[in-house]
Design a protein around this motif. Structure first.
Motif, PDB file in Angstrom:
ATOM      1  N   SER A  28       4.533  -4.651  -1.767  1.00  0.00           N
ATOM      2  CA  SER A  28       3.958  -4.248  -0.652  1.00  0.00           C
ATOM      3  C   SER A  28       5.066  -3.391   0.101  1.00  0.00           C
ATOM      4  O   SER A  28       6.336  -3.822  -0.261  1.00  0.00           O
ATOM      5  CB  SER A  28       3.606  -5.393   0.083  1.00  0.00           C
ATOM      6  OG  SER A  28       4.469  -6.149   0.508  1.00  0.00           O
ATOM      7  N   ARG A  29       4.746  -2.476   0.672  1.00  0.00           N
ATOM      8  CA  ARG A  29       5.674  -1.535   1.316  1.00  0.00           C
ATOM      9  C   ARG A  29       5.303  -1.415   2.863  1.00  0.00           C
ATOM     10  O   ARG A  29       3.957  -1.002   2.796  1.00  0.00           O
ATOM     11  CB  ARG A  29       6.051  -0.346   0.712  1.00  0.00           C
ATOM     12  CG  ARG A  29       6.753  -0.744  -0.745  1.00  0.00           C
ATOM     13  CD  ARG A  29       7.276   0.594  -1.380  1.00  0.00           C
ATOM     14  NE  ARG A  29       7.974   0.410  -2.629  1.00  0.00           N
ATOM     15  CZ  ARG A  29       7.478   0.721  -3.799  1.00  0.00           C
ATOM     16  NH1 ARG A  29       6.228   1.057  -3.875  1.00  0.00           N
ATOM     17  NH2 ARG A  29       8.263   0.321  -4.703  1.00  0.00           N
ATOM     18  N   THR A  34       1.736   0.382   8.617  1.00  0.00           N
ATOM     19  CA  THR A  34       0.751  -0.057   7.704  1.00  0.00           C
ATOM     20  C   THR A  34       1.388  -0.703   6.445  1.00  0.00           C
ATOM     21  O   THR A  34       2.579   0.021   6.066  1.00  0.00           O
ATOM     22  CB  THR A  34      -0.227   0.953   7.116  1.00  0.00           C
ATOM     23  OG1 THR A  34      -0.857   1.540   8.239  1.00  0.00           O
ATOM     24  CG2 THR A  34      -1.282   0.750   6.193  1.00  0.00           C
ATOM     25  N   ILE A  35       0.993  -1.773   6.040  1.00  0.00           N
ATOM     26  CA  ILE A  35       1.392  -2.579   4.672  1.00  0.00           C
ATOM     27  C   ILE A  35       0.728  -2.161   3.402  1.00  0.00           C
ATOM     28  O   ILE A  35      -0.460  -2.599   3.537  1.00  0.00           O
ATOM     29  CB  ILE A  35       1.784  -3.982   5.052  1.00  0.00           C
ATOM     30  CG1 ILE A  35       2.513  -4.203   6.182  1.00  0.00           C
ATOM     31  CG2 ILE A  35       2.302  -4.413   3.524  1.00  0.00           C
ATOM     32  CD1 ILE A  35       2.674  -5.755   6.429  1.00  0.00           C
ATOM     33  N   LYS A  36       1.169  -1.308   2.566  1.00  0.00           N
ATOM     34  CA  LYS A  36       0.439  -0.945   1.475  1.00  0.00           C
ATOM     35  C   LYS A  36       0.919  -1.437   0.286  1.00  0.00           C
ATOM     36  O   LYS A  36       2.280  -1.575   0.258  1.00  0.00           O
ATOM     37  CB  LYS A  36       0.162   0.543   1.511  1.00  0.00           C
ATOM     38  CG  LYS A  36      -0.447   1.033   2.574  1.00  0.00           C
ATOM     39  CD  LYS A  36      -0.569   2.525   2.026  1.00  0.00           C
ATOM     40  CE  LYS A  36      -1.425   3.187   3.425  1.00  0.00           C
ATOM     41  NZ  LYS A  36      -1.197   4.766   3.360  1.00  0.00           N
ATOM     42  N   ASP A  60      -2.653  -3.648   4.456  1.00  0.00           N
ATOM     43  CA  ASP A  60      -2.714  -4.786   5.595  1.00  0.00           C
ATOM     44  C   ASP A  60      -3.295  -6.231   5.267  1.00  0.00           C
ATOM     45  O   ASP A  60      -3.887  -6.804   5.855  1.00  0.00           O
ATOM     46  CB  ASP A  60      -3.447  -4.284   6.839  1.00  0.00           C
ATOM     47  CG  ASP A  60      -2.538  -2.952   7.584  1.00  0.00           C
ATOM     48  OD1 ASP A  60      -1.079  -3.128   7.487  1.00  0.00           O
ATOM     49  OD2 ASP A  60      -3.001  -2.112   8.111  1.00  0.00           O
ATOM     50  N   GLY A  61      -2.980  -6.577   3.838  1.00  0.00           N
ATOM     51  CA  GLY A  61      -3.346  -7.772   3.253  1.00  0.00           C
ATOM     52  C   GLY A  61      -4.972  -7.981   3.155  1.00  0.00           C
ATOM     53  O   GLY A  61      -5.363  -8.693   2.649  1.00  0.00           O
ATOM     54  N   VAL A  62      -5.892  -6.807   3.213  1.00  0.00           N
ATOM     55  CA  VAL A  62      -7.160  -6.655   2.769  1.00  0.00           C
ATOM     56  C   VAL A  62      -7.153  -5.989   1.372  1.00  0.00           C
ATOM     57  O   VAL A  62      -6.831  -4.954   1.124  1.00  0.00           O
ATOM     58  CB  VAL A  62      -7.834  -5.869   3.836  1.00  0.00           C
ATOM     59  CG1 VAL A  62      -9.225  -5.819   3.398  1.00  0.00           C
ATOM     60  CG2 VAL A  62      -7.717  -6.570   5.181  1.00  0.00           C
TER      61      VAL A  62
END
Length: 95
Positions: A28-29, A34-36, A60-62
């Motif tokens: 993840s980055r 936004t975390i992708k 984003d954790g989804v």
């Protein structure tokens, strides 16, 4: 694409080709708030010849779309040349 090869001593402590590739494809980055990333859902590497994985895009954790990863694997822990492990992926298929 070409082969990526390395000594087993440069595999970041991973003992098998499967463990190494699972770690490479799970990440993840954060960018622009936004975390992708990707998450390997399941994988196998029968006889250390071909790595198969189901991976999911994460934002984003989804969880988003799920896709397959297939890599040709070279595993020779007794290699005298120092190329104990290698893998070759291919360009992604687009619809």
């Amino acid at each position: 694409m070409g082969w990526l090869t390395m000594s087993r001593f440069h595999m970041g402590g991973h003992k098998t080709a499967k463990d190494y590739l699972d770690a490479q494809f799970t990440y993840s980055r954060e960018a622009d708030g936004t975390i992708k990333g990707l998450k390997v859902l399941a994988s196998s590497c029968p006889q250390n010849r071909t790595y198969y994985a189901a991976a999911q895009v994460m934002i984003d954790g989804v969880g988003k779309e799920v896709f397959a990863i297939v890599c040709k694997v070279m595993w020779n822990p007794k290699s005298k040349s120092g190329e104990h492990f290698g893998y070759k992926d291919s360009a992604p298929l687009r619809r």
